[in-house]
Design a protein around this motif. Structure first.
Motif, PDB file in Angstrom:
ATOM      1  N   UNK A   1       0.818  -1.209   0.000  1.00 30.35           N
ATOM      2  CA  UNK A   1       0.000   0.000   0.000  1.00 30.35           C
ATOM      3  C   UNK A   1       0.853   1.261   0.000  1.00 30.35           C
ATOM      4  N   UNK A   2       2.047   1.187   0.558  1.00 33.76           N
ATOM      5  CA  UNK A   2       2.945   2.347   0.588  1.00 33.76           C
ATOM      6  C   UNK A   2       3.784   2.429  -0.683  1.00 33.76           C
ATOM      7  N   UNK A   3       4.249   1.282  -1.170  1.00 31.58           N
ATOM      8  CA  UNK A   3       5.199   1.260  -2.282  1.00 31.58           C
ATOM      9  C   UNK A   3       4.519   1.443  -3.634  1.00 31.58           C
ATOM     10  N   UNK A   4       3.377   0.810  -3.858  1.00 35.35           N
ATOM     11  CA  UNK A   4       2.735   0.860  -5.174  1.00 35.35           C
ATOM     12  C   UNK A   4       2.376   2.279  -5.613  1.00 35.35           C
ATOM     13  N   UNK A   5       1.847   3.153  -4.730  1.00 32.77           N
ATOM     14  CA  UNK A   5       1.619   4.540  -5.172  1.00 32.77           C
ATOM     15  C   UNK A   5       2.901   5.263  -5.577  1.00 32.77           C
ATOM     16  N   UNK A   6       4.002   4.950  -4.887  1.00 32.58           N
ATOM     17  CA  UNK A   6       5.284   5.557  -5.258  1.00 32.58           C
ATOM     18  C   UNK A   6       5.671   5.128  -6.667  1.00 32.58           C
ATOM     19  N   UNK A   7       5.514   3.837  -6.973  1.00 36.15           N
ATOM     20  CA  UNK A   7       5.833   3.338  -8.299  1.00 36.15           C
ATOM     21  C   UNK A   7       4.914   3.958  -9.362  1.00 36.15           C
ATOM     22  N   UNK A   8       3.648   4.097  -9.026  1.00 34.59           N
ATOM     23  CA  UNK A   8       2.706   4.679  -9.995  1.00 34.59           C
ATOM     24  C   UNK A   8       3.063   6.137 -10.271  1.00 34.59           C
ATOM     25  N   UNK A   9       3.410   6.876  -9.233  1.00 26.87           N
ATOM     26  CA  UNK A   9       3.782   8.280  -9.432  1.00 26.87           C
ATOM     27  C   UNK A   9       5.047   8.399 -10.271  1.00 26.87           C
ATOM     28  N   UNK A  10       6.016   7.495 -10.046  1.00 23.94           N
ATOM     29  CA  UNK A  10       7.262   7.564 -10.815  1.00 23.94           C
ATOM     30  C   UNK A  10       7.019   7.262 -12.279  1.00 23.94           C
ATOM     31  N   UNK A  11       6.086   6.349 -12.577  1.00 22.35           N
ATOM     32  CA  UNK A  11       5.787   6.040 -13.981  1.00 22.35           C
ATOM     33  C   UNK A  11       5.024   7.171 -14.655  1.00 22.35           C
ATOM     34  N   UNK A  12       4.106   7.785 -13.915  1.00 23.49           N
ATOM     35  CA  UNK A  12       3.313   8.859 -14.497  1.00 23.49           C
ATOM     36  C   UNK A  12       4.129  10.113 -14.760  1.00 23.49           C
ATOM     37  N   UNK A  13       5.286  10.238 -14.094  1.00 25.63           N
ATOM     38  CA  UNK A  13       6.105  11.439 -14.263  1.00 25.63           C
ATOM     39  C   UNK A  13       7.107  11.310 -15.390  1.00 25.63           C
ATOM     40  N   UNK A  14       7.130  10.140 -16.058  1.00 23.91           N
ATOM     41  CA  UNK A  14       8.095   9.978 -17.151  1.00 23.91           C
ATOM     42  C   UNK A  14       7.686  10.813 -18.362  1.00 23.91           C
TER      43      UNK A  14
END
Length: 303
Positions: free
Chosen positions: A290-303
């Motif tokens: 729950x903590x890590x997946x939003x971080x990964x999603x934000x990093x992908x959306x910022x590419x």
């Protein structure tokens, strides 16, 4: 299709099938090991979490009772809270310090110094965490190195048994994690800085920009992906911490440094409550995701 091309296409398809079979044959041992050591134990952990079992006798079905205990037991909830506090020391401090150190090392443009500094900073990462915990527990002792240094600089009044004090035990343990992870963050961020176009730095310097403007305009945006990777790694390290805390405080004093990893160990191996330990392990996994997946999603959306 001509008579000459049909055999060629048939041979190509046969070669492709043979390549696929060879690939699966090479992958099979790794896949079997993954299933045997990850998938099967994970499935067994989920199964055990619905039972009251001491690991030896007959297991009794209790449904979601173990999960209810995780969310109603004050001790277990306190351990989860301590794990989130450790994110400050395992994530924010190492990543922030690593950003500053990486930027400074790059700006010095000294090849030998850069290599030596990276090796020195990365050294804590290759030391076993259990050994790091033991070494720091000696340094934190009443007669340890830290209190001796405080005495030398005239701050002897601040000396205390850092790991035995309720107010300082968790920050003291957290600083061990900061020391271990800062080198990893610095080295990875230095690698990321090396991928940034030097022309960008040259252009902003021509505009008269200083170090701070260069850092926030070029370096920080260019390291977005590396920062996301480091935040993911360090957050997982904070939430699943065990080695450092077990060897330095074992969760004490009281519950001051108790974290989920220590709680699961105690419940499963000291209290012999395999069901509750399994349920807490599953809850911890869900919290990490729950903590890590939003971080990964934000990093992908910022590419």
């Amino acid at each position: 299709m001509t008579e000459s091309t049909a055999p060629r296409r048939g041979a190509a398809r046969a070669a492709s099938r043979r390549g696929t079979l060879v690939g699966w044959a090479l992958l099979a041992p790794a896949l079997a090991a993954y299933i045997g050591f990850v998938v099967v134990p994970f499935g067994m952990g989920i199964q055990y979490s619905f039972y009251d079992w001491n690991g030896v006798g007959v297991a009794t079905w209790v449904g979601f009772e173990n999960y209810a205990k995780v969310f109603t037991d004050a001790t277990l909830l306190a351990s989860i809270g301590n794990a989130f506090v450790l994110i400050i020391y395992f994530t924010i401090i190492p990543v922030g310090t690593g950003l500053i150190l990486a930027s400074l090392i790059r700006s010095m443009r000294a090849g030998a110094f850069s290599t030596i500094s990276q090796a020195v900073l990365f050294l804590p990462q290759i030391i076993p965490l259990a050994a790091a915990g033991i070494a720091w527990s000696w340094m934190y002792a009443q007669t340890g190195t830290i209190n001796q240094i405080l005495g030398w600089v005239g701050l002897g009044g601040l000396a205390r048994p850092w790991l035995a004090d309720y107010g300082t035990a968790l920050p003291a343990v957290g600083l061990i994690g900061s020391w271990v992870l800062t080198g990893l963050c610095t080295v990875l961020l230095l690698t990321g800085i090396g991928k940034i176009e030097t022309s960008l730095y040259e252009a902003i310097r021509l505009d008269g920009a200083g170090w701070w403007r260069e850092f926030f305009t070029i370096t920080l945006p260019g390291l977005r992906q590396e920062i996301a990777v480091l935040v993911t790694i360090t957050v997982i390290a904070a939430l699943s911490s065990f080695d450092i805390i077990y060897t330095s405080t074992q969760g004490g004093p009281g519950r001051a440094t108790l974290v989920p990893g220590i709680s699961i160990f105690r419940i499963g191996f000291t209290q012999s409550d395999v069901g509750l330990a399994s349920a807490f392990g599953i809850v911890l996994m869900v919290i990490v995701l729950a903590v890590v997946l939003p971080i990964q999603r934000l990093s992908r959306s910022s590419r």
